[in-house]
Design a protein around this motif. Structure first.
Motif, PDB file in Angstrom:
ATOM      1  N   ALA A   1     -56.830  41.927  21.392  1.00  0.00           N
ATOM      2  CA  ALA A   1     -57.671  40.763  20.803  1.00  0.00           C
ATOM      3  C   ALA A   1     -56.533  39.950  20.347  1.00  0.00           C
ATOM      4  O   ALA A   1     -56.230  38.664  20.380  1.00  0.00           O
ATOM      5  CB  ALA A   1     -58.817  40.943  20.236  1.00  0.00           C
ATOM      6  N   LEU A   2     -55.690  40.365  19.393  1.00  0.00           N
ATOM      7  CA  LEU A   2     -54.493  39.468  19.097  1.00  0.00           C
ATOM      8  C   LEU A   2     -53.861  38.641  19.882  1.00  0.00           C
ATOM      9  O   LEU A   2     -53.772  37.322  19.546  1.00  0.00           O
ATOM     10  CB  LEU A   2     -54.151  40.115  17.637  1.00  0.00           C
ATOM     11  N   PRO A   3     -53.438  39.350  20.888  1.00  0.00           N
ATOM     12  CA  PRO A   3     -52.619  38.577  21.375  1.00  0.00           C
ATOM     13  C   PRO A   3     -53.703  38.072  22.483  1.00  0.00           C
ATOM     14  O   PRO A   3     -53.325  36.466  22.589  1.00  0.00           O
ATOM     15  CB  PRO A   3     -52.344  38.875  23.121  1.00  0.00           C
ATOM     16  N   ALA A   4     -54.880  37.691  22.923  1.00  0.00           N
ATOM     17  CA  ALA A   4     -55.740  37.326  23.656  1.00  0.00           C
ATOM     18  C   ALA A   4     -56.251  35.760  23.045  1.00  0.00           C
ATOM     19  O   ALA A   4     -56.131  35.118  23.258  1.00  0.00           O
ATOM     20  CB  ALA A   4     -56.855  37.638  23.778  1.00  0.00           C
ATOM     21  N   LEU A   5     -55.729  36.030  21.586  1.00  0.00           N
ATOM     22  CA  LEU A   5     -56.508  34.986  20.406  1.00  0.00           C
ATOM     23  C   LEU A   5     -54.742  33.734  20.567  1.00  0.00           C
ATOM     24  O   LEU A   5     -54.837  32.771  20.446  1.00  0.00           O
ATOM     25  CB  LEU A   5     -56.680  34.943  19.265  1.00  0.00           C
ATOM     26  N   ALA A   6     -53.720  34.598  20.143  1.00  0.00           N
ATOM     27  CA  ALA A   6     -52.381  33.830  20.985  1.00  0.00           C
ATOM     28  C   ALA A   6     -52.483  33.026  22.160  1.00  0.00           C
ATOM     29  O   ALA A   6     -51.687  31.491  22.251  1.00  0.00           O
ATOM     30  CB  ALA A   6     -51.128  35.054  20.692  1.00  0.00           C
ATOM     31  N   GLY A   7     -53.062  33.788  23.134  1.00  0.00           N
ATOM     32  CA  GLY A   7     -53.036  33.349  24.568  1.00  0.00           C
ATOM     33  C   GLY A   7     -54.373  32.011  24.206  1.00  0.00           C
ATOM     34  O   GLY A   7     -53.532  31.558  25.995  1.00  0.00           O
ATOM     35  N   ILE A   8     -54.992  32.007  23.739  1.00  0.00           N
ATOM     36  CA  ILE A   8     -55.776  31.191  23.685  1.00  0.00           C
ATOM     37  C   ILE A   8     -55.787  29.382  22.630  1.00  0.00           C
ATOM     38  O   ILE A   8     -55.990  28.545  23.781  1.00  0.00           O
ATOM     39  CB  ILE A   8     -57.878  30.670  22.760  1.00  0.00           C
ATOM     40  N   SER A   9     -54.572  29.806  21.860  1.00  0.00           N
ATOM     41  CA  SER A   9     -53.569  28.784  21.373  1.00  0.00           C
ATOM     42  C   SER A   9     -52.322  28.134  22.393  1.00  0.00           C
ATOM     43  O   SER A   9     -52.599  27.060  22.136  1.00  0.00           O
ATOM     44  CB  SER A   9     -53.195  29.009  19.947  1.00  0.00           C
ATOM     45  N   VAL A  10     -51.947  29.105  23.391  1.00  0.00           N
ATOM     46  CA  VAL A  10     -51.114  28.381  24.266  1.00  0.00           C
ATOM     47  C   VAL A  10     -51.507  27.975  25.577  1.00  0.00           C
ATOM     48  O   VAL A  10     -51.128  26.806  25.668  1.00  0.00           O
ATOM     49  CB  VAL A  10     -50.418  29.777  23.635  1.00  0.00           C
ATOM     50  N   PHE A  11     -52.400  28.394  25.858  1.00  0.00           N
ATOM     51  CA  PHE A  11     -52.584  28.837  26.877  1.00  0.00           C
ATOM     52  C   PHE A  11     -53.286  26.997  27.793  1.00  0.00           C
ATOM     53  O   PHE A  11     -52.844  26.615  29.266  1.00  0.00           O
ATOM     54  CB  PHE A  11     -54.846  28.826  27.449  1.00  0.00           C
TER      55      PHE A  11
END
Length: 410
Positions: free
Chosen positions: A22-32
């Motif tokens: 979830a935490l990497p996914a949340l980071a991915g949401i901001s970067v994507f």
């Protein structure tokens, strides 16, 4: 009650473990969004495979975690990357699994973090609620305790227990349900759907049929070349020798006899070459001894000890599958002898329901690369032409394991 508490505890652990994705996914949401903007701005389709790689790594980790929770394997819906980087990027853009991975990233990034934090906080909140009657009066006036404001002894002696009961009910009923929902959501978004599976299978079959036609054409050209350059030339030489022998038969019988003997040797050479060509199409040993005997003959011809596990009673499989299995084992053992540096090898050919499973393992140096011209690419193409699957595991210094599964009907 004990079983319910244990179930709730396991669900909480599962939700907390989801923070690893979830935490990497949340980071991915901001970067994507930045990555998407850069990709569109620079027409960066060739870089998409590298951009999607971390997303698929997260999805694979969540797929394994959800599969363990559900008690069933969630297969990855990704087709094997093929072609140039530009072609792979174009395929990723139109593949449903890419967009479903992105949808999972958004849902899991926000939802996974929220439910994990709430599940963890519920456990100490129960103890906090039960302790409120002992110290509520020392709290500042107007202090809020979750659902109620305690400002009198009647509330302090009743509402904390109601609050603890509600929290316990959420822990025992809602948290396990949320954990199951999270696992099923991962299975729904990250697993293959019927529509995507059918579309990807059609695409895969189209590619394998093209490869099969290409391999078939190459095989026909090889046979034609062998017949033209070898057998046909040998037979023409035989005809010439027989013609010369016929002319010299009356005048020089000894020279005619020499030419006749040379022509007979040429015929024998032509027959040998024909047998070689035929063996390349369908090995006669398969007709004579079947697949078990043919595999044992291949193993016996190797200069290192080979353990063979082939069941005699498993019955015959279709000729095309039998021939493909023979060539897979032959090519794999040739690689073992030429490239692996192994001291021993193992071959297993077993019927498993409607599939024929072939495993060739050695204890050599490993590091086999299908793109390195070792014949593994040819094995993969031959197997794919029959809708089979090929898996290669070759860690450096450990050895190589080749697993092939060929559908053979019931």
């Amino acid at each position: 009650m004990k079983a319910a508490i244990e179930r709730s505890l396991r669900a909480t652990v599962y939700l907390v473990a989801g923070l690893r994705t979830a935490l990497p996914a949340l980071a991915g949401i901001s970067v994507f969004p930045l990555v998407a903007f850069f990709t569109v701005l620079t027409v960066g389709v060739p870089w998409l495979p590298e951009v999607v790689r971390p997303l698929r790594a997260m999805a694979n980790a969540e797929r394994r975690r959800a599969g363990r929770a559900l008690g069933e394997e969630i297969p990855a819906p990704y087709a094997e990357p093929r072609g140039t980087s530009f072609r792979q990027g174009a395929v990723l853009l139109r593949t449903a699994s890419t967009w479903r991975d992105l949808a999972w990233m958004v849902v899991h990034g926000f939802g996974g973090l929220l439910v994990a934090v709430v599940a963890v906080m519920l456990w100490p909140s129960i103890l906090l609620s039960l302790s409120l009657p002992f110290w509520w009066w020392a709290a500042p006036e107007g202090s809020q305790s979750a659902y109620v404001t305690l400002d009198s002894w009647p509330k302090a002696l009743t509402m904390p227990f109601v609050q603890a009961g509600v929290n316990a009910l959420i822990l025992l009923v809602v948290v396990p349900w949320v954990a199951r929902w999270q696992a099923r959501l991962a299975a729904a978004l990250l697993g293959p759907t019927k529509g995507t599976s059918l579309a990807e299978r059609v695409e895969r079959l189209t590619e394998t049929r093209a490869e099969a036609l290409e391999a078939h054409g190459a095989e026909l050209r090889r046979i034609e070349r062998d017949l033209h350059d070898g057998t046909q030339a040998q037979l023409v030489s035989v005809v010439l020798r027989l013609g010369l022998a016929d002319r010299r038969f009356d005048a020089d019988p000894q020279a005619a006899r020499t030419l006749f003997l040379e022509a007979r040797e040429g015929v024998e050479d032509a027959l040998t070459q024909l047998r070689t060509v035929i063996r390349g199409i369908y090995p006669p040993i398969l007709s004579d001894r079947g697949l078990p005997g043919a595999v044992r003959a291949l193993a016996a011809g190797l200069h290192i000890p080979v353990t063979v596990d082939v069941a005699e009673e498993q019955g015959r499989v279709p000729a095309a599958v039998e021939a493909a299995a023979y060539f897979v084992v032959a090519e794999a053992l040739t690689n073992v002898a030429k490239h692996s540096g192994a001291a021993s090898a193992e071959v297993s050919v077993r019927r498993d329901g409607d599939a024929l499973r072939i495993v060739v393992r050695d204890d050599g140096k490993g590091g086999a690369d299908p793109a390195g011209g070792s014949g593994l690419a040819g094995i993969r193409r031959r197997v794919a032409a029959l809708d089979g699957a090929t898996r290669i595991d070759s860690p450096v210094g450990v050895g190589t394991t080749l697993e092939v599964e060929l559908p053979c009907g019931s």
